[in-house]
Scaffold this motif. Structure first.
Motif, mmCIF file in Angstrom:
data_model
loop_
_atom_site.group_PDB
_atom_site.id
_atom_site.type_symbol
_atom_site.label_atom_id
_atom_site.label_comp_id
_atom_site.label_asym_id
_atom_site.label_seq_id
_atom_site.Cartn_x
_atom_site.Cartn_y
_atom_site.Cartn_z
ATOM 1 N N THR A 153 89.419 -14.485 -27.801
ATOM 2 C CA THR A 153 88.208 -14.579 -28.605
ATOM 3 C C THR A 153 88.383 -13.855 -29.939
ATOM 4 O OG1 THR A 153 86.744 -14.774 -26.694
ATOM 5 C CG2 THR A 153 85.764 -13.941 -28.728
ATOM 6 N N ALA B 104 89.589 -10.090 -34.157
ATOM 7 C CA ALA B 104 88.484 -9.799 -33.243
ATOM 8 C C ALA B 104 87.635 -8.681 -33.857
ATOM 9 C CB ALA B 104 89.030 -9.379 -31.889
ATOM 10 N N LEU C 230 83.155 -22.763 -28.403
ATOM 11 C CA LEU C 230 83.024 -21.994 -27.159
ATOM 12 C C LEU C 230 83.694 -22.757 -26.035
ATOM 13 C CD1 LEU C 230 81.745 -19.717 -25.438
ATOM 14 C CD2 LEU C 230 79.690 -21.163 -25.288
ATOM 15 N N GLN D 98 85.449 -19.617 -35.673
ATOM 16 C CA GLN D 98 85.215 -18.773 -34.500
ATOM 17 C C GLN D 98 85.684 -19.470 -33.227
ATOM 18 O OE1 GLN D 98 83.684 -15.508 -34.231
ATOM 19 N NE2 GLN D 98 84.470 -15.718 -32.137
ATOM 20 N N VAL D 99 86.435 -18.727 -32.430
ATOM 21 C CA VAL D 99 86.825 -19.174 -31.097
ATOM 22 C C VAL D 99 86.283 -18.150 -30.100
ATOM 23 C CG1 VAL D 99 88.743 -19.543 -29.509
ATOM 24 C CG2 VAL D 99 88.878 -20.399 -31.862
ATOM 25 N N THR D 100 85.505 -18.633 -29.147
ATOM 26 C CA THR D 100 84.937 -17.766 -28.124
ATOM 27 C C THR D 100 85.318 -18.301 -26.751
ATOM 28 O OG1 THR D 100 83.064 -17.225 -29.562
ATOM 29 C CG2 THR D 100 82.841 -16.705 -27.212
ATOM 30 N N VAL D 101 85.948 -17.448 -25.950
ATOM 31 C CA VAL D 101 86.376 -17.834 -24.613
ATOM 32 C C VAL D 101 85.570 -17.015 -23.610
ATOM 33 C CG1 VAL D 101 88.323 -18.097 -23.045
ATOM 34 C CG2 VAL D 101 88.684 -18.260 -25.519
ATOM 35 N N SER D 102 84.808 -17.710 -22.792
ATOM 36 C CA SER D 102 83.972 -17.035 -21.806
ATOM 37 C C SER D 102 84.715 -16.907 -20.484
ATOM 38 C CB SER D 102 82.672 -17.803 -21.607
ATOM 39 O OG SER D 102 82.930 -19.088 -21.089
ATOM 40 N N PRO E 138 89.773 -14.784 -22.244
ATOM 41 C CA PRO E 138 88.713 -14.098 -23.001
ATOM 42 C C PRO E 138 89.263 -13.250 -24.149
ATOM 43 C CG PRO E 138 88.225 -14.004 -20.666
ATOM 44 C CD PRO E 138 89.594 -14.620 -20.798
ATOM 45 N N GLU E 139 90.443 -12.695 -23.977
ATOM 46 C CA GLU E 139 91.029 -11.875 -25.035
ATOM 47 C C GLU E 139 91.512 -12.688 -26.232
ATOM 48 O OE1 GLU E 139 91.787 -11.820 -21.761
ATOM 49 O OE2 GLU E 139 93.959 -11.496 -21.465
ATOM 50 N N ARG F 252 94.424 -14.149 -36.288
ATOM 51 C CA ARG F 252 93.098 -14.004 -35.715
ATOM 52 C C ARG F 252 92.614 -12.577 -35.866
ATOM 53 N NH1 ARG F 252 94.753 -14.889 -29.337
ATOM 54 N NH2 ARG F 252 95.796 -12.867 -29.022
#
Length: 124
Positions: free
Chosen positions: A91, A40, A11, A119-123, A88-89, A38
């Protein structure tokens, strides 16, 4: 046979960086191209970057060009994806793939082996 294991996901805030790594075993690493894709939720697996056997030629999706860098170390049998200025996109679950018979395809159907994904999550 090729076995691939990804690591390095996590994250991160928008604008941050992450480095993914993919470790290969089995067939001689320097004899095949590698790619990162990737996926989503609810979307198709999409091309991110690819690199030829020697590492001299690299290819990127337009959406990541200038922000992501793919590299490989044939001695260590690894391929990395340095991701900067994350959005964020970006993610998604990121997968590395082995392209045994081509030069680093943008088509996921051309890849012969895949890792389990990270998993890659960009807030925002």
């Amino acid at each position: 046979q090729v076995q691939l294991v990804e690591s390095g996901g996590g994250l991160v805030q928008a604008g941050g960086s992450l480095r993914l790594s993919c470790a290969a075993s089995g067939r001689t690493f320097s004899t095949y191209a590698m790619g990162w894709f990737r996926q989503a939720p609810g979307k198709e697996r999409e091309f991110v970057a690819a690199i030829r056997r020697s590492g001299d030629n690299k290819y990127y999706a337009d959406s990541v060009k200038g922000r992501f860098t793919i590299s490989r170390d044939n001695a260590k049998k690894t391929v990395d994806l340095q991701m900067n200025s994350l959005k964020p996109e970006d993610t998604a679950v990121y997968y590395c793939g082995a392209d045994l018979y081509r030069l680093g395809s943008r088509n996921k159907d051309d890849y012969d082996y895949w890792g389990q994904g990270t998993q890659v999550t960009v807030s925002s």
